[in-house]
Design a protein around this motif. Structure first.
Motif, mmCIF file in Angstrom:
data_model
loop_
_atom_site.group_PDB
_atom_site.id
_atom_site.type_symbol
_atom_site.label_atom_id
_atom_site.label_comp_id
_atom_site.label_asym_id
_atom_site.label_seq_id
_atom_site.Cartn_x
_atom_site.Cartn_y
_atom_site.Cartn_z
ATOM 1 N N VAL A 2 -22.937 44.252 44.995
ATOM 2 C CA VAL A 2 -23.649 43.453 44.007
ATOM 3 C C VAL A 2 -22.729 42.356 43.494
ATOM 4 C CG1 VAL A 2 -24.764 43.458 41.747
ATOM 5 C CG2 VAL A 2 -25.092 45.399 43.301
ATOM 6 N N GLN A 3 -23.270 41.142 43.483
ATOM 7 C CA GLN A 3 -22.535 40.005 42.917
ATOM 8 C C GLN A 3 -23.439 39.247 41.974
ATOM 9 O OE1 GLN A 3 -20.827 37.734 46.243
ATOM 10 N NE2 GLN A 3 -18.839 38.467 45.550
ATOM 11 N N LEU A 4 -22.884 38.879 40.836
ATOM 12 C CA LEU A 4 -23.578 38.070 39.844
ATOM 13 C C LEU A 4 -22.690 36.874 39.538
ATOM 14 C CD1 LEU A 4 -24.659 40.949 37.410
ATOM 15 C CD2 LEU A 4 -26.040 39.883 39.186
ATOM 16 N N VAL A 5 -23.248 35.683 39.664
ATOM 17 C CA VAL A 5 -22.471 34.467 39.446
ATOM 18 C C VAL A 5 -23.175 33.608 38.404
ATOM 19 C CG1 VAL A 5 -21.468 32.418 40.480
ATOM 20 C CG2 VAL A 5 -21.596 34.544 41.803
ATOM 21 N N ARG A 19 -28.624 25.440 29.429
ATOM 22 C CA ARG A 19 -29.355 26.412 30.220
ATOM 23 C C ARG A 19 -28.373 27.102 31.152
ATOM 24 N NH1 ARG A 19 -33.417 25.922 35.211
ATOM 25 N NH2 ARG A 19 -34.912 27.581 34.692
ATOM 26 N N LEU A 20 -28.222 28.390 30.955
ATOM 27 C CA LEU A 20 -27.367 29.181 31.818
ATOM 28 C C LEU A 20 -28.191 29.781 32.957
ATOM 29 C CD1 LEU A 20 -25.243 31.155 29.196
ATOM 30 C CD2 LEU A 20 -24.879 28.854 30.108
ATOM 31 N N SER A 21 -27.535 29.947 34.090
ATOM 32 C CA SER A 21 -28.157 30.600 35.239
ATOM 33 C C SER A 21 -27.240 31.692 35.757
ATOM 34 C CB SER A 21 -28.440 29.589 36.346
ATOM 35 O OG SER A 21 -29.352 28.603 35.907
ATOM 36 N N CYS A 22 -27.846 32.694 36.348
ATOM 37 C CA CYS A 22 -27.097 33.774 36.970
ATOM 38 C C CYS A 22 -27.754 34.081 38.314
ATOM 39 C CB CYS A 22 -27.097 34.999 36.081
ATOM 40 S SG CYS A 22 -26.346 36.460 36.822
ATOM 41 N N ALA A 23 -27.016 33.844 39.374
ATOM 42 C CA ALA A 23 -27.518 34.110 40.722
ATOM 43 C C ALA A 23 -27.036 35.483 41.165
ATOM 44 C CB ALA A 23 -27.019 33.039 41.677
ATOM 45 N N ALA A 24 -27.971 36.302 41.617
ATOM 46 C CA ALA A 24 -27.654 37.677 42.008
ATOM 47 C C ALA A 24 -27.764 37.847 43.512
ATOM 48 C CB ALA A 24 -28.600 38.643 41.310
ATOM 49 N N SER A 25 -26.935 38.722 44.052
ATOM 50 C CA SER A 25 -27.021 39.083 45.456
ATOM 51 C C SER A 25 -26.568 40.532 45.627
ATOM 52 C CB SER A 25 -26.159 38.152 46.310
ATOM 53 O OG SER A 25 -24.804 38.233 45.922
ATOM 54 N N GLY A 26 -26.951 41.109 46.770
ATOM 55 C CA GLY A 26 -26.536 42.476 47.062
ATOM 56 C C GLY A 26 -27.351 43.551 46.382
ATOM 57 N N LEU A 27 -28.530 43.178 45.865
ATOM 58 C CA LEU A 27 -29.393 44.155 45.215
ATOM 59 C C LEU A 27 -30.842 43.741 45.397
ATOM 60 C CD1 LEU A 27 -29.618 43.533 41.375
ATOM 61 C CD2 LEU A 27 -28.593 41.900 42.915
ATOM 62 N N ARG A 100 -31.095 49.144 36.492
ATOM 63 C CA ARG A 100 -32.442 49.504 36.946
ATOM 64 C C ARG A 100 -33.470 49.387 35.834
ATOM 65 N NH1 ARG A 100 -29.561 53.775 38.909
ATOM 66 N NH2 ARG A 100 -29.016 53.677 41.110
ATOM 67 N N ARG A 101 -33.060 49.737 34.608
ATOM 68 C CA ARG A 101 -34.047 49.730 33.530
ATOM 69 C C ARG A 101 -33.594 48.833 32.389
ATOM 70 N NH1 ARG A 101 -33.806 55.386 30.175
ATOM 71 N NH2 ARG A 101 -31.623 55.266 29.569
ATOM 72 N N LEU A 102 -34.565 48.359 31.641
ATOM 73 C CA LEU A 102 -34.335 47.405 30.577
ATOM 74 C C LEU A 102 -33.657 48.072 29.389
ATOM 75 C CD1 LEU A 102 -35.011 44.458 29.779
ATOM 76 C CD2 LEU A 102 -37.086 45.346 28.715
ATOM 77 N N SER A 103 -32.628 47.433 28.881
ATOM 78 C CA SER A 103 -31.911 47.988 27.740
ATOM 79 C C SER A 103 -31.141 46.890 27.035
ATOM 80 C CB SER A 103 -30.926 49.072 28.209
ATOM 81 O OG SER A 103 -30.113 49.522 27.140
ATOM 82 N N ALA A 104 -30.861 47.124 25.758
ATOM 83 C CA ALA A 104 -30.011 46.221 24.996
ATOM 84 C C ALA A 104 -28.599 46.798 24.852
ATOM 85 C CB ALA A 104 -30.610 45.973 23.616
ATOM 86 N N ARG A 105 -28.382 47.939 25.471
ATOM 87 C CA ARG A 105 -27.084 48.613 25.352
ATOM 88 C C ARG A 105 -26.144 48.194 26.465
ATOM 89 N NH1 ARG A 105 -27.671 54.914 24.232
ATOM 90 N NH2 ARG A 105 -25.561 54.647 25.029
ATOM 91 N N GLU A 106 -24.987 47.777 26.094
ATOM 92 C CA GLU A 106 -23.989 47.329 27.055
ATOM 93 C C GLU A 106 -23.643 48.424 28.053
ATOM 94 O OE1 GLU A 106 -20.459 46.030 25.111
ATOM 95 O OE2 GLU A 106 -19.325 45.825 26.966
ATOM 96 N N ASP A 107 -23.553 49.664 27.596
ATOM 97 C CA ASP A 107 -23.112 50.747 28.485
ATOM 98 C C ASP A 107 -24.174 51.172 29.490
ATOM 99 O OD1 ASP A 107 -23.393 53.483 26.038
ATOM 100 O OD2 ASP A 107 -24.834 52.004 26.766
ATOM 101 N N GLU A 108 -25.371 50.591 29.385
ATOM 102 C CA GLU A 108 -26.413 50.896 30.366
ATOM 103 C C GLU A 108 -26.262 50.062 31.642
ATOM 104 O OE1 GLU A 108 -28.979 53.671 28.158
ATOM 105 O OE2 GLU A 108 -29.047 52.993 30.225
ATOM 106 N N TYR A 109 -25.497 48.996 31.572
ATOM 107 C CA TYR A 109 -25.434 48.036 32.679
ATOM 108 C C TYR A 109 -24.229 48.306 33.563
ATOM 109 C CZ TYR A 109 -29.286 45.602 30.586
ATOM 110 O OH TYR A 109 -30.531 45.302 30.096
ATOM 111 N N ASP A 110 -24.498 48.392 34.850
ATOM 112 C CA ASP A 110 -23.473 48.784 35.812
ATOM 113 C C ASP A 110 -22.722 47.613 36.432
ATOM 114 O OD1 ASP A 110 -25.649 51.394 37.023
ATOM 115 O OD2 ASP A 110 -24.046 51.492 35.534
ATOM 116 N N TYR A 111 -23.390 46.479 36.541
ATOM 117 C CA TYR A 111 -22.791 45.340 37.238
ATOM 118 C C TYR A 111 -22.791 44.124 36.327
ATOM 119 C CZ TYR A 111 -23.491 48.306 41.281
ATOM 120 O OH TYR A 111 -23.477 49.359 42.157
ATOM 121 N N TRP A 112 -21.672 43.388 36.392
ATOM 122 C CA TRP A 112 -21.469 42.248 35.511
ATOM 123 C C TRP A 112 -20.942 41.058 36.285
ATOM 124 C CZ3 TRP A 112 -22.237 42.576 30.143
ATOM 125 C CH2 TRP A 112 -22.531 43.853 29.671
ATOM 126 N N GLY A 113 -21.296 39.857 35.806
ATOM 127 C CA GLY A 113 -20.714 38.658 36.341
ATOM 128 C C GLY A 113 -19.362 38.385 35.685
#
Length: 122
Positions: A2-5, A19-27, A100-113
């Motif tokens: 997984v890559q997020l740029v 306007r910020l953008s984030c391009a995702a790949s590998g998922l 995978r699921r929507l959350s406002a919690r930082e610790d729920e997110y596995d991949y970061w840019g």
């Protein structure tokens, strides 16, 4: 893997927009929840906004609600953050994240840019 740029950061005057953008790949982007967080110098990382896979549900942090808008393009595997009426206190490094699921919690997110710097001058 997984890559997020992230892109679109920069220097802007108070009251301006970016306007910020984030391009995702590998998922499988169209089934993932996406979020933006930010971290200012000397402060903890803060939730900004999140969007579910279908764009039908969005969450916003209290400090940005009404000024920022999160959106996504599942055909281009990209999530955006439109930031209006920017304030000096919005200055931070902005990160996108995926889970995978929507959350406002930082610790729920596995991949970061790597983050993109936003600086708002007064």
């Amino acid at each position: 893997q997984v890559q997020l740029v992230e892109s679109g950061g920069g220097l802007v005057q108070a009251g301006g927009s970016l306007r910020l953008s984030c391009a995702a790949s590998g998922l499988t982007f169209r089934s993932a929840a996406m979020a933006w967080f930010r971290q200012a110098p000397g402060k903890e990382r803060e939730f900004v906004a999140a969007i579910n896979w279908s764009s039908l549900t969005t969450y916003y942090g209290v400090s940005v609600k009404g000024r920022f808008t999160i959106s996504r393009d599942n055909d281009k595997d990209t999530v955006h953050l439109q930031m209006n009426s920017l304030k000096p206190e919005d200055t931070a490094v902005y990160y996108c994240a995926v889970d995978r699921r929507l959350s406002a919690r930082e610790d729920e997110y596995d991949y970061w840019g790597q983050g993109t710097q936003v600086t708002v001058s007064s």
